[in-house]
Design an enzyme around this catalytic site. Sequence first.
Site, PDB file in Angstrom:
ATOM      1  N   GLY A   1      27.929  66.525  71.497  1.00 43.21           N
ATOM      2  CA  GLY A   1      28.281  65.522  70.490  1.00 43.21           C
ATOM      3  C   GLY A   1      27.897  65.998  69.112  1.00 43.21           C
ATOM      4  N   GLY A   2      27.917  65.084  68.155  1.00 41.85           N
ATOM      5  CA  GLY A   2      27.556  65.484  66.796  1.00 41.85           C
ATOM      6  C   GLY A   2      27.964  64.472  65.755  1.00 41.85           C
TER       7      GLY A   2
ATOM      8  N   SER B   1      29.690  62.449  74.418  1.00 35.91           N
ATOM      9  CA  SER B   1      29.767  61.689  73.177  1.00 35.91           C
ATOM     10  C   SER B   1      30.992  62.087  72.352  1.00 35.91           C
ATOM     11  CB  SER B   1      28.456  61.877  72.394  1.00 35.91           C
ATOM     12  OG  SER B   1      28.327  60.912  71.391  1.00 35.91           O
TER      13      SER B   1
ATOM     14  N   ALA C   1      29.064  59.609  78.471  1.00 39.33           N
ATOM     15  CA  ALA C   1      27.794  59.345  77.774  1.00 39.33           C
ATOM     16  C   ALA C   1      28.035  59.153  76.280  1.00 39.33           C
ATOM     17  CB  ALA C   1      26.792  60.462  78.020  1.00 39.33           C
ATOM     18  N   CYS C   2      28.899  58.190  75.954  1.00 39.51           N
ATOM     19  CA  CYS C   2      29.317  57.979  74.565  1.00 39.51           C
ATOM     20  C   CYS C   2      28.623  56.800  73.880  1.00 39.51           C
ATOM     21  CB  CYS C   2      30.821  57.751  74.503  1.00 39.51           C
ATOM     22  SG  CYS C   2      31.795  59.116  75.145  1.00 39.51           S
TER      23      CYS C   2
ATOM     24  N   PRO D   1      26.629  54.765  71.507  1.00 43.42           N
ATOM     25  CA  PRO D   1      26.057  55.152  70.213  1.00 43.42           C
ATOM     26  C   PRO D   1      24.529  55.119  70.234  1.00 43.42           C
ATOM     27  CG  PRO D   1      27.830  53.566  69.916  1.00 43.42           C
ATOM     28  CD  PRO D   1      27.536  53.611  71.390  1.00 43.42           C
TER      29      PRO D   1
ATOM     30  N   LYS E   1      28.600  45.909  65.434  1.00 48.40           N
ATOM     31  CA  LYS E   1      29.714  46.435  64.636  1.00 48.40           C
ATOM     32  C   LYS E   1      30.041  47.869  65.028  1.00 48.40           C
ATOM     33  CE  LYS E   1      29.112  43.580  60.479  1.00 48.40           C
ATOM     34  NZ  LYS E   1      28.720  43.582  59.039  1.00 48.40           N
TER      35      LYS E   1
END
Length: 445
Positions: A72-73, A105, A127-128, A130, A148
């Site tokens: 991710g990043g 992610s 596994a996204c 936040p 939000k």
Amino acid sequence: MRKGILLLGIVLIISGSVVIQAEPEPAYENTIYVITLEGELTKALGESVIRGIHYAEEIDANAILILLDTPGGVMDITLEINKAISNSNLPIITYVYPSSAMAASAGTYILLNGHVAAMAPATTIGACKPYFMPAIPGIAVPEDAINKTVSFTIEQIKNIARSRGRNESIAEKFITEDLAINEEEAFKFGVIDVNPKDSVSIPRLLSSLNNRGVMVKERPTRIRTAGASLLYHEISLTEKVQNVLGNPAAASIFLILGILLVVFGIGSPEYYAPELIGALLLILGIYGMGLFSANIVGVVLIVLGAILFLVELFTPSFGLFGIVGVISLALGAAMLPKEPWITSGWMRNFQFMVIGVAIGVGLFLLFALIKILQIRRKKPVIGKKEMIGLKGEAITNIKNEGQIKIRGEIWRAKSETEIKKGEIVEVIEREGLSLKVRPFRKKTK
């Protein structure tokens, strides 16, 4: 003045090297353009991917193959990559590769947006959910802010899945349940398009996709892979440098080391290197921090740590201010990244690393600084009687006058006897800033 010139020279050299761009590849016919996205997705790496997509269009490649292996990043650059994919005139294949790779992610968002999505054996996506870093330690992130962000990411990933005809329900669970699945499950649930048996390698995958029809900007298009050569995208020197600097771990460590070395250099002005290297690392750290979203509280804690170290220099607190400064630096660095599309596992590893570096290096330099200050605060021995009888070495020939080295200090010396350079001398009297000496002779029994 000399330090400033040296520092400016180093910065100019780095700046000059950064602006060098790799020469574009010549155009090829019947080509598959391959872009590798490996490691944490930084702004520089994302811009390199986007540049590669545009370049593939310029050379009129048959298709683009994006190889994914990322935890991710940065969220903003992920959205920009997906915008480039959606607006590309070429079919784009997103492929989690090699075996044991992952597209977690932000990587999952990119995988789902490919015209064709595939996964090599033993790979993982999902596994996204936040990641939310509290602005102030101990104070929870406001529920409204969480809702939000979660609502935005759910809608984003569902829209991507819907536009490519993929399983929206599983895509949503990547966020709501932090679901992670392997290649077999992904194919079973309709998240990827290619049977994992047909994507064990790049040649096997491309062979299975030959003449496959996809919709590119609402236009039916055939993917032509038969006999195609692979042209690999090369990251430019600019992007390589920015990719290192834009990594939150590297930027945090540069900031910590830069601050500690500058403070150490101020405390030991006889040395040029600490301040020079520290100032350079500070510049690199601040530049890198501008390439990702930074937590303002983390920045404040880092600045506070620097101030406490400076206070330690001028206040005899036996290391109290310095220790609190180390803690402040460590906490600030650990809180620095503020990116929701990184995995909690990556964030934990990042925090352990920067806290370890900050505490280890900080305590070592603090110990060294305290010892230097203790030595400086000792009253020098300047009495006449204290010097008599001390032994030293002549560092010049002494004919009436010369120089000797005694206890690491150089003194002007006088002697009624001629003394050659290198001989051992004994102080017999002090006359102001000069010492009267004679050749030292060991007493014999």
